[in-house]
Design an enzyme around this catalytic site. Structure first.
Site, PDB file in Angstrom:
ATOM      1  N   ASP A  50     -28.980 -41.052   3.823  1.00 46.90           N
ATOM      2  CA  ASP A  50     -29.139 -41.843   5.039  1.00 46.90           C
ATOM      3  C   ASP A  50     -28.299 -43.125   4.973  1.00 46.90           C
ATOM      4  O   ASP A  50     -28.494 -43.964   4.087  1.00 46.90           O
ATOM      5  CB  ASP A  50     -30.624 -42.176   5.201  1.00 46.90           C
ATOM      6  CG  ASP A  50     -30.897 -42.877   6.511  1.00 46.90           C
ATOM      7  OD1 ASP A  50     -30.705 -42.231   7.545  1.00 46.90           O
ATOM      8  OD2 ASP A  50     -31.245 -44.067   6.494  1.00 46.90           O
ATOM      9  N   THR A  83     -26.751 -43.544  12.042  1.00 44.00           N
ATOM     10  CA  THR A  83     -26.344 -44.789  11.381  1.00 44.00           C
ATOM     11  C   THR A  83     -24.998 -44.624  10.682  1.00 44.00           C
ATOM     12  O   THR A  83     -24.151 -45.508  10.765  1.00 44.00           O
ATOM     13  CB  THR A  83     -27.392 -45.240  10.355  1.00 44.00           C
ATOM     14  OG1 THR A  83     -27.724 -44.123   9.540  1.00 44.00           O
ATOM     15  CG2 THR A  83     -28.630 -45.739  11.031  1.00 44.00           C
ATOM     16  N   THR A  84     -24.806 -43.491  10.020  1.00 41.98           N
ATOM     17  CA  THR A  84     -23.534 -43.304   9.318  1.00 41.98           C
ATOM     18  C   THR A  84     -22.393 -43.268  10.332  1.00 41.98           C
ATOM     19  O   THR A  84     -21.345 -43.877  10.114  1.00 41.98           O
ATOM     20  CB  THR A  84     -23.559 -42.001   8.499  1.00 41.98           C
ATOM     21  OG1 THR A  84     -24.824 -41.906   7.861  1.00 41.98           O
ATOM     22  CG2 THR A  84     -22.480 -41.989   7.450  1.00 41.98           C
ATOM     23  N   ASP A 364     -36.185 -39.664  11.022  1.00 40.19           N
ATOM     24  CA  ASP A 364     -34.979 -39.584  11.852  1.00 40.19           C
ATOM     25  C   ASP A 364     -35.132 -38.474  12.884  1.00 40.19           C
ATOM     26  O   ASP A 364     -34.888 -38.666  14.077  1.00 40.19           O
ATOM     27  CB  ASP A 364     -33.741 -39.250  10.994  1.00 40.19           C
ATOM     28  CG  ASP A 364     -33.259 -40.456  10.203  1.00 40.19           C
ATOM     29  OD1 ASP A 364     -33.940 -41.494  10.243  1.00 40.19           O
ATOM     30  OD2 ASP A 364     -32.217 -40.345   9.541  1.00 40.19           O
TER      31      ASP A 364
END
Ligand code: ADP
Ligand code: MG
Length: 498
Positions: A50, A83-84, A364
């Site tokens: 994550d 997020t990445t 998530d």
């Protein structure tokens, strides 16, 4: 910071520091992205895929790199996932602006171009969306692919959808409980709240009758007693006073609970309960659960559709509920059922470390299913929407005129880095993938994305790779905003410590 760094070199410094942070997470993007093992000085290990978690755990000191971490956190808070992608996009935008600086573009022109590009791209992506109904399980699967949860992808995505539908898309009504033991396939979904607690005393009825009260403080010593001025002649007198005053206090509080629960029931308490008070309550058929974490307390009040009383003095009418003690393995739980829509997902897994990563993946997936459920719009995943937006930007860049169009083109290049990185992390050539993807998209195949299994490209919709529209939109916005903020800084100055 003591030294003054100035002008362009400050921007370049900032860009490079931020890019260094980005490069740590870049290899984790996409279903074939690798995990990171992070070890701290105490030997504690986290294994995760994550992006936000990795960045939060890194010891980042550079202020510009910290801004990128903030962007990842915003993405996590708003959309739970992506997020990445946000961080990789920000890294590319920053890298491309360094190239534009070198060509002589002013930071303000780049910012203006990026701002326009971000607006156009997000508007355009809305046109690529599909209705989310019937696609919720696919959204869950896209989020889970490549994570620790993948081994039970069908079961887990079903659980996510069940939980979201049961709680009508309210993320706050979904609880996740990790229970070491068994395998992920044994995870289950439960309508109610499960507390990792037990009844306070063995004498308490294990299946109390159906009334409950919730108190946000405790039933123990009244701490303010210590602040009262008293003239006492001896230590014995003090002891006597102390015993008497606090005893009166518990007795009084316990009494008000008993009055409201004449036929027994259960009392949920946020703080601690004095043992004598608990014994008094147990004799009246009242079971007590003490030291309940705040989030569990909130979940209980939602489940039971009641408010949490501040103290025993302002108790409201008791509510109906169904409470039971359960022992699973060697863990004791209090299981509460009620009318409200609160769902608890019970996650099973072999070790605490895998469970932690499983929980992050679950959160998530639950989050994105909630987003899709609430916003009702999804787009094809695999970075296909980013690529389509890139083509759209290039087609309109000339409209901006002047040097700004160079910034818009640079923004388009950065958008393409998402499908390129997904392909690269799967061991395929990023450049060839992008070139083929461009052709496909120009030919009208708006959902073409990288084929991570075989290389080349394929239709993401055929593979059921969908993600919420709002996730992609937020990722583009967060990435461009953090880039613009970093580009606008022309000086780093040590400030007085307050
Ligand atoms: P993030 O933190 O940005 O969510 P992930 O590592 O979870 O990063 O990767 C998400 C990306 O992987 C998304 O763009 C998603 O659409 C893409 N993806 C998921 N499954 C597939 C697949 N089967 N083929 C191609 N891309 C996929
Ligand atoms: Mg993800």
């Amino acid at each position: 910071m003591n030294e003054n760094e100035s002008n362009t070199s400050a921007v370049v410094h900032n860009i490079r520091a931020a890019k260094r942070a980005v490069s740590t997470v870049k290899t984790t993007l996409g279903p074939m992205g690798m995990d990171k093992m992070m070890v701290d000085g105490g030997g504690n290990v986290i294994v995760t895929n994550d992006g936000a978690t990795i960045l939060q755990q890194l010891d980042i000191t550079h202020p510009a790199a910290k801004m990128v971490v903030e962007a990842a956190n915003t993405q996590e808070n708003m959309c739970y996932d992506g997020t990445t992608s946000t961080v990789v996009l920000a890294g590319e935008l920053l890298g491309n602006s360094e190239l534009l600086f070198n060509k002589g573009l002013h930071a303000n022109i780049i910012c203006r171009g990026y701002r326009k590009a971000s607006r156009w791209a997000t508007e355009h992506i809305a046109n690529l969306s599909h209705p989310a109904k019937q696609k919720l399980a696919e959204v869950a699967k896209t989020s889970i692919t490549g994570k620790a949860l993948e081994s039970s992808i069908e079961h887990v995505s079903e659980l996510c959808v069940d939980a979201v539908v049961n709680s009508d898309g309210d993320y706050d009504r979904i609880r996740v409980l990790c229970q070491p033991g068994d395998s992920l396939d044994d995870s289950s979904c439960f309508n109610g709240v499960i507390l990792h607690k037990e009844f306070m005393l063995p004498a308490m009825p294990l299946v109390p009758t159906g009334k409950a009260l919730l108190i946000n403080t405790g039933l123990s010593d009244n701490k303010t007693d210590d602040n009262v001025q008293l003239n006492l002649g001896s230590a014995a007198e003090y002891q006597q006073y102390k015993r008497q005053s606090s005893r009166d206090n518990w007795v009084e509080k316990a009494q008000s609970v008993i009055e409201l629960l004449p036929d027994g029931g259960v009392l949920f308490v946020r703080d601690s309960v004095n043992e004598v008070a608990a014994a008094t309550l147990a004799r009246q058929g009242i079971s007590v659960v003490q030291r309940i974490p705040e989030s569990d307390m909130t979940a209980l009040s939602k489940l039971l559709n009641t408010s949490v009383a501040h103290g025993a003095e302002d108790l409201v009418d008791p509510v109906d509920c169904d409470v039971e003690c359960k022992t699973i393995g060697d863990m004791k739980y209090v299981v509460v059922k009620g009318d409200g829509e609160v769902t608890t997902l019970v996650l099973r897994g072999a070790t605490q470390q895998t469970l932690d990563e499983t929980e992050r993946g679950f959160e998530d997936a639950l989050g994105v299913v909630c987003l899709a459920y609430n916003s009702d719009k999804v787009v094809a995943g695999g970075g296909s929407s980013y690529l389509n937006a890139a083509l759209y930007l290039r087609s309109r860049a000339a409209e901006a005129g002047g040097r700004e169009q160079m910034a818009i083109d640079a923004f388009a290049d950065a958008l393409e880095s998402i499908p390129a990185t997904i392909a690269e992390n799967a061991g395929h050539d990023p450049l060839d993938t992008i070139l083929t993807l461009r052709n496909e998209h120009i030919a009208g195949n708006k959902s073409a994305g990288p084929d991570i299994e075989n290389g080349g490209v394929c239709n993401m919709l055929d593979l059921d790779v969908y993600e919420p529209l709002s996730l992609v939109r937020q990722a583009i916005q967060s990435a461009s905003e953090v880039t613009i903020s970093i580009l606008r800084i022309d000086d780093i100055i040590g400030k007085k410590t307050e």
